[in-house]
Scaffold this motif. Structure first.
Motif, mmCIF file in Angstrom:
data_model
loop_
_atom_site.group_PDB
_atom_site.id
_atom_site.type_symbol
_atom_site.label_atom_id
_atom_site.label_comp_id
_atom_site.label_asym_id
_atom_site.label_seq_id
_atom_site.Cartn_x
_atom_site.Cartn_y
_atom_site.Cartn_z
ATOM 1 N N GLN A 194 0.807 -1.177 -0.059
ATOM 2 C CA GLN A 194 0.000 -0.042 0.063
ATOM 3 C C GLN A 194 0.923 1.274 0.081
ATOM 4 N N PHE A 195 1.942 1.300 0.784
ATOM 5 C CA PHE A 195 2.909 2.240 0.760
ATOM 6 C C PHE A 195 3.458 2.563 -0.603
ATOM 7 N N ASP A 196 3.861 1.453 -1.284
ATOM 8 C CA ASP A 196 4.159 1.818 -2.730
ATOM 9 C C ASP A 196 3.263 2.304 -3.617
ATOM 10 N N PHE A 197 2.106 1.588 -3.539
ATOM 11 C CA PHE A 197 0.854 2.101 -4.376
ATOM 12 C C PHE A 197 0.582 3.557 -4.087
ATOM 13 N N TYR A 198 0.319 3.894 -2.994
ATOM 14 C CA TYR A 198 -0.008 5.548 -2.574
ATOM 15 C C TYR A 198 0.963 6.117 -2.699
ATOM 16 N N GLY A 199 2.328 5.841 -2.488
ATOM 17 C CA GLY A 199 3.424 6.760 -2.520
ATOM 18 C C GLY A 199 3.788 6.867 -4.149
ATOM 19 N N ASP A 200 3.808 5.757 -4.721
ATOM 20 C CA ASP A 200 3.861 6.313 -6.198
ATOM 21 C C ASP A 200 2.942 7.014 -6.774
ATOM 22 N N LYS A 201 1.728 7.200 -6.452
ATOM 23 C CA LYS A 201 0.744 8.064 -6.926
ATOM 24 C C LYS A 201 1.043 9.264 -6.724
ATOM 25 N N VAL A 202 1.018 9.572 -5.392
ATOM 26 C CA VAL A 202 1.388 11.022 -4.707
ATOM 27 C C VAL A 202 2.476 11.528 -5.434
ATOM 28 N N VAL A 203 3.790 10.730 -5.502
ATOM 29 C CA VAL A 203 4.974 11.494 -5.889
ATOM 30 C C VAL A 203 4.732 11.463 -7.580
ATOM 31 N N SER A 204 4.173 10.733 -8.272
ATOM 32 C CA SER A 204 4.046 11.098 -9.407
ATOM 33 C C SER A 204 3.277 12.423 -9.805
ATOM 34 N N TYR A 205 2.169 12.501 -9.128
ATOM 35 C CA TYR A 205 1.656 13.859 -9.421
ATOM 36 C C TYR A 205 2.249 15.117 -8.845
ATOM 37 N N VAL A 206 3.245 14.809 -7.753
ATOM 38 C CA VAL A 206 4.117 16.095 -7.192
ATOM 39 C C VAL A 206 4.877 16.210 -8.448
ATOM 40 N N LEU A 207 5.662 15.232 -9.336
ATOM 41 C CA LEU A 207 6.488 15.428 -10.024
ATOM 42 C C LEU A 207 5.822 16.024 -11.282
ATOM 43 N N ALA A 208 4.599 15.531 -11.805
ATOM 44 C CA ALA A 208 3.915 16.183 -12.922
ATOM 45 C C ALA A 208 3.601 17.752 -12.368
ATOM 46 N N THR A 209 3.349 17.881 -11.364
ATOM 47 C CA THR A 209 3.033 19.293 -11.125
ATOM 48 C C THR A 209 4.271 20.239 -11.211
ATOM 49 N N GLY A 210 5.572 19.751 -10.826
ATOM 50 C CA GLY A 210 6.713 20.506 -11.094
ATOM 51 C C GLY A 210 6.993 20.822 -12.711
ATOM 52 N N VAL A 211 6.873 19.635 -13.405
ATOM 53 C CA VAL A 211 6.651 19.833 -14.765
ATOM 54 C C VAL A 211 5.900 20.994 -15.377
ATOM 55 N N GLY A 212 4.833 20.915 -15.039
ATOM 56 C CA GLY A 212 3.636 21.904 -15.432
ATOM 57 C C GLY A 212 4.179 23.193 -15.085
ATOM 58 N N ALA A 213 4.496 23.619 -13.945
ATOM 59 C CA ALA A 213 4.867 24.825 -13.278
ATOM 60 C C ALA A 213 6.045 25.419 -14.203
#
Length: 160
Positions: A90-109
């Motif tokens: 579950q840590f892998d599952f939710y961590g991957d989701k959250v971190v991928s979205y954080v990285l995506a927002t950094g790309v967009g900004a």
């Protein structure tokens, strides 16, 4: 569907870490000097708020990926996961989701600021080109993390 091998997950994590590291180096070494009627002004990455946010996303992504690499190396070497329960899945599952979205927002900004500021500024093309290169590497890291997210979804035990 069967989850991929731990070696494939490790390769993805290492590629993510390499992309994040290179992006970080390119971004923090990004400076230029602009000349104006009032003198010379030195422009650093920290002068652009979106680049500061990108540094934050890079640090978060680096820390999480480093932790995941340690877990995956343990799994590859020992042939089993660190935890026998579902908690680490579950840590892998939710961590991957959250971190991928954080990285995506950094790309967009970063891409948004780079495009807007590059059009408004005539003398800082090299500075904004480097910012764009760093954002492109962060995009690559996001893609690797997104694939890792799919892998962790496949590895999550199904509850019926």
């Amino acid at each position: 569907m069967k989850p991929p091998s731990p070696v494939a997950a490790l390769v993805l994590r290492i590629l993510t870490l390499i992309s994040i590291s290179i992006s970080f180096i390119v971004l923090i070494t990004n400076t230029t000097t602009l000349s104006s009627d009032y003198g010379k002004v030195k422009l650093h990455f920290k002068d652009v708020y979106s680049y500061r946010y990108m540094v934050f996303t890079l640090v978060v992504g680096f820390a999480y990926t480093l932790l995941q690499i340690a877990f995956t190396i343990y799994q590859v070497c020992m042939g089993k996961r660190l935890s026998s329960g579902d908690g680490l899945y579950q840590f892998d599952f939710y961590g991957d989701k959250v971190v991928s979205y954080v990285l995506a927002t950094g790309v967009g900004a970063a891409f948004g600021a780079t495009i807007d500021l590059k059009e408004a500024s005539s003398g800082a093309n090299k500075f904004f080109n480097k910012g764009s290169a760093a954002a492109s590497l962060l995009l690559l890291a996001f893609l690797f993390t997104a694939v890792s997210s799919v892998f962790s979804s496949l590895a999550l035990p199904k509850k019926i």
